[in-house]
Scaffold this motif. Structure first.
Motif, PDB file in Angstrom:
ATOM      1  N   GLU A 231      20.438  87.680  17.508  1.00 21.88           N
ATOM      2  CA  GLU A 231      21.247  86.481  17.685  1.00 21.88           C
ATOM      3  C   GLU A 231      22.438  86.506  16.726  1.00 21.88           C
ATOM      4  O   GLU A 231      22.263  86.576  15.503  1.00 21.88           O
ATOM      5  N   TYR A 232      23.628  86.439  17.295  1.00 21.83           N
ATOM      6  CA  TYR A 232      24.868  86.408  16.519  1.00 21.83           C
ATOM      7  C   TYR A 232      25.589  85.106  16.842  1.00 21.83           C
ATOM      8  O   TYR A 232      25.867  84.813  18.012  1.00 21.83           O
ATOM      9  N   LEU A 233      25.878  84.296  15.813  1.00 18.66           N
ATOM     10  CA  LEU A 233      26.518  83.003  16.012  1.00 18.66           C
ATOM     11  C   LEU A 233      27.719  82.872  15.083  1.00 18.66           C
ATOM     12  O   LEU A 233      27.721  83.409  13.959  1.00 18.66           O
ATOM     13  N   THR A 234      28.746  82.165  15.536  1.00 17.57           N
ATOM     14  CA  THR A 234      29.914  81.894  14.698  1.00 17.57           C
ATOM     15  C   THR A 234      30.108  80.391  14.566  1.00 17.57           C
ATOM     16  O   THR A 234      29.742  79.616  15.460  1.00 17.57           O
ATOM     17  N   PHE A 235      30.739  79.992  13.435  1.00 14.74           N
ATOM     18  CA  PHE A 235      30.959  78.583  13.132  1.00 14.74           C
ATOM     19  C   PHE A 235      32.362  78.436  12.546  1.00 14.74           C
ATOM     20  O   PHE A 235      32.804  79.281  11.760  1.00 14.74           O
ATOM     21  N   GLN A 236      33.054  77.370  12.917  1.00 12.64           N
ATOM     22  CA  GLN A 236      34.423  77.164  12.453  1.00 12.64           C
ATOM     23  C   GLN A 236      34.452  76.415  11.127  1.00 12.64           C
ATOM     24  O   GLN A 236      33.616  75.544  10.872  1.00 12.64           O
TER      25      GLN A 236
ATOM     26  N   LEU B 182      42.670  79.908   6.182  1.00  4.41           N
ATOM     27  CA  LEU B 182      42.260  81.013   5.317  1.00  4.41           C
ATOM     28  C   LEU B 182      40.970  81.670   5.783  1.00  4.41           C
ATOM     29  O   LEU B 182      40.805  82.879   5.660  1.00  4.41           O
ATOM     30  N   VAL B 183      40.057  80.858   6.315  1.00  4.86           N
ATOM     31  CA  VAL B 183      38.766  81.347   6.795  1.00  4.86           C
ATOM     32  C   VAL B 183      38.781  81.385   8.314  1.00  4.86           C
ATOM     33  O   VAL B 183      39.013  80.366   8.969  1.00  4.86           O
ATOM     34  N   LYS B 184      38.553  82.562   8.871  1.00  2.69           N
ATOM     35  CA  LYS B 184      38.548  82.709  10.323  1.00  2.69           C
ATOM     36  C   LYS B 184      37.298  82.102  10.930  1.00  2.69           C
ATOM     37  O   LYS B 184      37.351  81.409  11.947  1.00  2.69           O
ATOM     38  N   CYS B 185      36.155  82.361  10.308  1.00  2.88           N
ATOM     39  CA  CYS B 185      34.898  81.780  10.784  1.00  2.88           C
ATOM     40  C   CYS B 185      33.788  82.108   9.795  1.00  2.88           C
ATOM     41  O   CYS B 185      33.954  82.928   8.890  1.00  2.88           O
ATOM     42  N   TYR B 186      32.672  81.427   9.961  1.00  2.74           N
ATOM     43  CA  TYR B 186      31.416  81.813   9.337  1.00  2.74           C
ATOM     44  C   TYR B 186      30.564  82.425  10.434  1.00  2.74           C
ATOM     45  O   TYR B 186      30.655  82.020  11.592  1.00  2.74           O
ATOM     46  N   TRP B 187      29.727  83.392  10.090  1.00  2.00           N
ATOM     47  CA  TRP B 187      28.859  83.969  11.117  1.00  2.00           C
ATOM     48  C   TRP B 187      27.490  84.285  10.558  1.00  2.00           C
ATOM     49  O   TRP B 187      27.322  84.487   9.354  1.00  2.00           O
ATOM     50  N   THR B 188      26.546  84.287  11.471  1.00  3.36           N
ATOM     51  CA  THR B 188      25.172  84.668  11.122  1.00  3.36           C
ATOM     52  C   THR B 188      24.703  85.726  12.113  1.00  3.36           C
ATOM     53  O   THR B 188      25.080  85.718  13.279  1.00  3.36           O
ATOM     54  N   LEU B 189      23.890  86.630  11.615  1.00  2.00           N
ATOM     55  CA  LEU B 189      23.278  87.651  12.464  1.00  2.00           C
ATOM     56  C   LEU B 189      21.800  87.734  12.102  1.00  2.00           C
ATOM     57  O   LEU B 189      21.450  87.919  10.933  1.00  2.00           O
ATOM     58  N   GLU B 190      20.954  87.587  13.112  1.00  5.82           N
ATOM     59  CA  GLU B 190      19.519  87.674  12.889  1.00  5.82           C
ATOM     60  C   GLU B 190      18.907  88.640  13.900  1.00  5.82           C
ATOM     61  O   GLU B 190      19.130  88.513  15.104  1.00  5.82           O
ATOM     62  N   ILE B 191      18.189  89.615  13.391  1.00  2.18           N
ATOM     63  CA  ILE B 191      17.506  90.602  14.228  1.00  2.18           C
ATOM     64  C   ILE B 191      16.057  90.669  13.762  1.00  2.18           C
ATOM     65  O   ILE B 191      15.801  90.994  12.600  1.00  2.18           O
ATOM     66  N   PRO B 192      15.094  90.359  14.628  1.00  2.00           N
ATOM     67  CA  PRO B 192      13.681  90.353  14.218  1.00  2.00           C
ATOM     68  C   PRO B 192      13.223  91.720  13.727  1.00  2.00           C
ATOM     69  O   PRO B 192      13.730  92.759  14.157  1.00  2.00           O
ATOM     70  N   ASN B 193      12.267  91.705  12.825  1.00  2.00           N
ATOM     71  CA  ASN B 193      11.670  92.945  12.346  1.00  2.00           C
ATOM     72  C   ASN B 193      10.983  93.663  13.514  1.00  2.00           C
ATOM     73  O   ASN B 193      10.385  93.030  14.374  1.00  2.00           O
ATOM     74  N   GLY B 194      11.115  94.954  13.568  1.00  2.00           N
ATOM     75  CA  GLY B 194      10.497  95.712  14.650  1.00  2.00           C
ATOM     76  C   GLY B 194      11.490  96.162  15.702  1.00  2.00           C
ATOM     77  O   GLY B 194      11.217  97.067  16.484  1.00  2.00           O
ATOM     78  N   ASN B 195      12.683  95.524  15.726  1.00  2.00           N
ATOM     79  CA  ASN B 195      13.738  95.974  16.639  1.00  2.00           C
ATOM     80  C   ASN B 195      14.411  97.192  16.033  1.00  2.00           C
ATOM     81  O   ASN B 195      15.127  97.087  15.036  1.00  2.00           O
ATOM     82  N   HIS B 196      14.167  98.352  16.602  1.00  2.00           N
ATOM     83  CA  HIS B 196      14.714  99.575  16.024  1.00  2.00           C
ATOM     84  C   HIS B 196      16.164  99.779  16.456  1.00  2.00           C
ATOM     85  O   HIS B 196      16.491  99.711  17.630  1.00  2.00           O
ATOM     86  N   PHE B 197      17.026 100.008  15.469  1.00  2.00           N
ATOM     87  CA  PHE B 197      18.421 100.321  15.748  1.00  2.00           C
ATOM     88  C   PHE B 197      18.772 101.640  15.083  1.00  2.00           C
ATOM     89  O   PHE B 197      18.349 101.905  13.955  1.00  2.00           O
ATOM     90  N   GLU B 198      19.526 102.445  15.798  1.00  2.00           N
ATOM     91  CA  GLU B 198      20.095 103.614  15.143  1.00  2.00           C
ATOM     92  C   GLU B 198      21.119 103.147  14.115  1.00  2.00           C
ATOM     93  O   GLU B 198      21.464 101.972  14.052  1.00  2.00           O
ATOM     94  N   ARG B 199      21.590 104.079  13.321  1.00  2.00           N
ATOM     95  CA  ARG B 199      22.688 103.745  12.416  1.00  2.00           C
ATOM     96  C   ARG B 199      23.801 103.080  13.223  1.00  2.00           C
ATOM     97  O   ARG B 199      24.154 103.546  14.305  1.00  2.00           O
ATOM     98  N   GLN B 200      24.353 102.022  12.667  1.00  2.00           N
ATOM     99  CA  GLN B 200      25.386 101.276  13.372  1.00  2.00           C
ATOM    100  C   GLN B 200      26.758 101.592  12.789  1.00  2.00           C
ATOM    101  O   GLN B 200      26.970 101.523  11.568  1.00  2.00           O
ATOM    102  N   ARG B 201      27.681 101.941  13.666  1.00  2.00           N
ATOM    103  CA  ARG B 201      29.050 102.245  13.265  1.00  2.00           C
ATOM    104  C   ARG B 201      29.832 100.931  13.173  1.00  2.00           C
ATOM    105  O   ARG B 201      29.968 100.200  14.159  1.00  2.00           O
TER     106      ARG B 201
END
Length: 273
Positions: A2-7, A15-34
């Protein structure tokens, strides 16, 4: 995931474009992210498990739990070690210079622990408040109070720098610096010095990054898969120049961009911009 943005509130929205949060549950395997450059500087708080940032093919560091990620001029790789929970502030290119005294060029292409910018006591207090907060709205209130206090202690960014950035962003990175300065080349060296100090990269480099964003959005929204059309609509001189810039800032050929699992996080960020 879940990726969310807030103004931000009105006092900070230039000066601030946005605030954001990123949540990924444990167990979701991701390769290295570019992660690819976007022309912005971010303050990020890692609230979940550690995140690796690779310094070479096999070597890595653990990112600081509270950090400033400076202007990036090349892609880099990260890899979650488990549960991902991040709260971050995305500043406009000239935003962060209004809150710190350290030359912004010192922050480029790396993570800097926030205590190096605000002092250990202040940084620890801020980090503790963010960690102890129970929701995103509380964290936003805390960070906005902190930024407004810091803003009152600092003079604003030079007008010539802000005017140049506004012009670059309005033109999606396609305007030349000479045009912005109205051919007054005596101002160029002064502008480039101030850009490095207050933005972290040169105005030309920022323009190239901003222009690439236009092409990235077209690809991510699948508006076109024709590279010639994308290059034309993004106002590149030709397809070859477009591919050269694309590889410089993403490290990957545009044809391979969409279906590359290592681009999942960056694709998520760019699709919202």
């Amino acid at each position: 995931m879940e990726y969310l943005t807030f103004q931000p509130q009105a006092d900070l929205d230039s000066l601030v474009k946005c605030y954001w949060t990123l949540e990924i549950p444990n167990g979701n395997h991701f390769e290295r992210q570019r992660i690819i450059p976007d022309g912005c500087i971010e303050m990020a708080f890692i609230l979940g498990d550690d995140i690796k940032r690779y310094t070479s093919k096999d070597d890595f560091i653990l990112q600081p739990r509270a950090m400033i990620i400076g202007q990036m001029t090349e892609p880099f790789y990260i890899e979650p070690t488990g549960y991902v929970n991040t709260f971050a502030i995305r500043f406009y290119p000239y935003g962060i210079a209004n809150f710190v005294t350290l030359p912004i060029e010192n922050l480029a292409n790396k993570e800097t622990p926030i205590e190096q910018l605000f002092g250990e006591k202040t940084a620890k207090e801020l980090e503790h408040k963010i960690i102890q907060s129970t929701n995103t709205q509380e964290r936003i209130q805390i960070i906005e109070a902190f930024l407004l206090e810091k803003f009152s202690e600092k003079s604003t960014v030079d007008t010539i720098v802000k005017t140049t950035i506004d012009a670059i962003m309005s033109a999606n990175g396609t305007i030349s610096i000479n045009s912005i300065l109205e051919e007054d080349l005596t101002k160029r060296r002064q502008l480039e010095r101030k850009f490095l100090k207050q933005i972290g990269i040169s105005p030309k480099k920022l323009g190239k990054i901003i222009r690439l964003q236009t092409a990235l959005k077209m690809i991510l929204k699948r508006q076109s898969t024709n590279l010639t059309q994308i290059a034309y609509e993004s106002e590149y001189f030709d397809q070859a120049h477009f591919i050269k810039d694309f590889k410089e800032f993403t490290g990957i050929n545009p044809k391979k961009f969409l279906n590359n699992e290592k681009m999942t996080v960056s694709s998520l960020f760019y699709s919202e911009k």
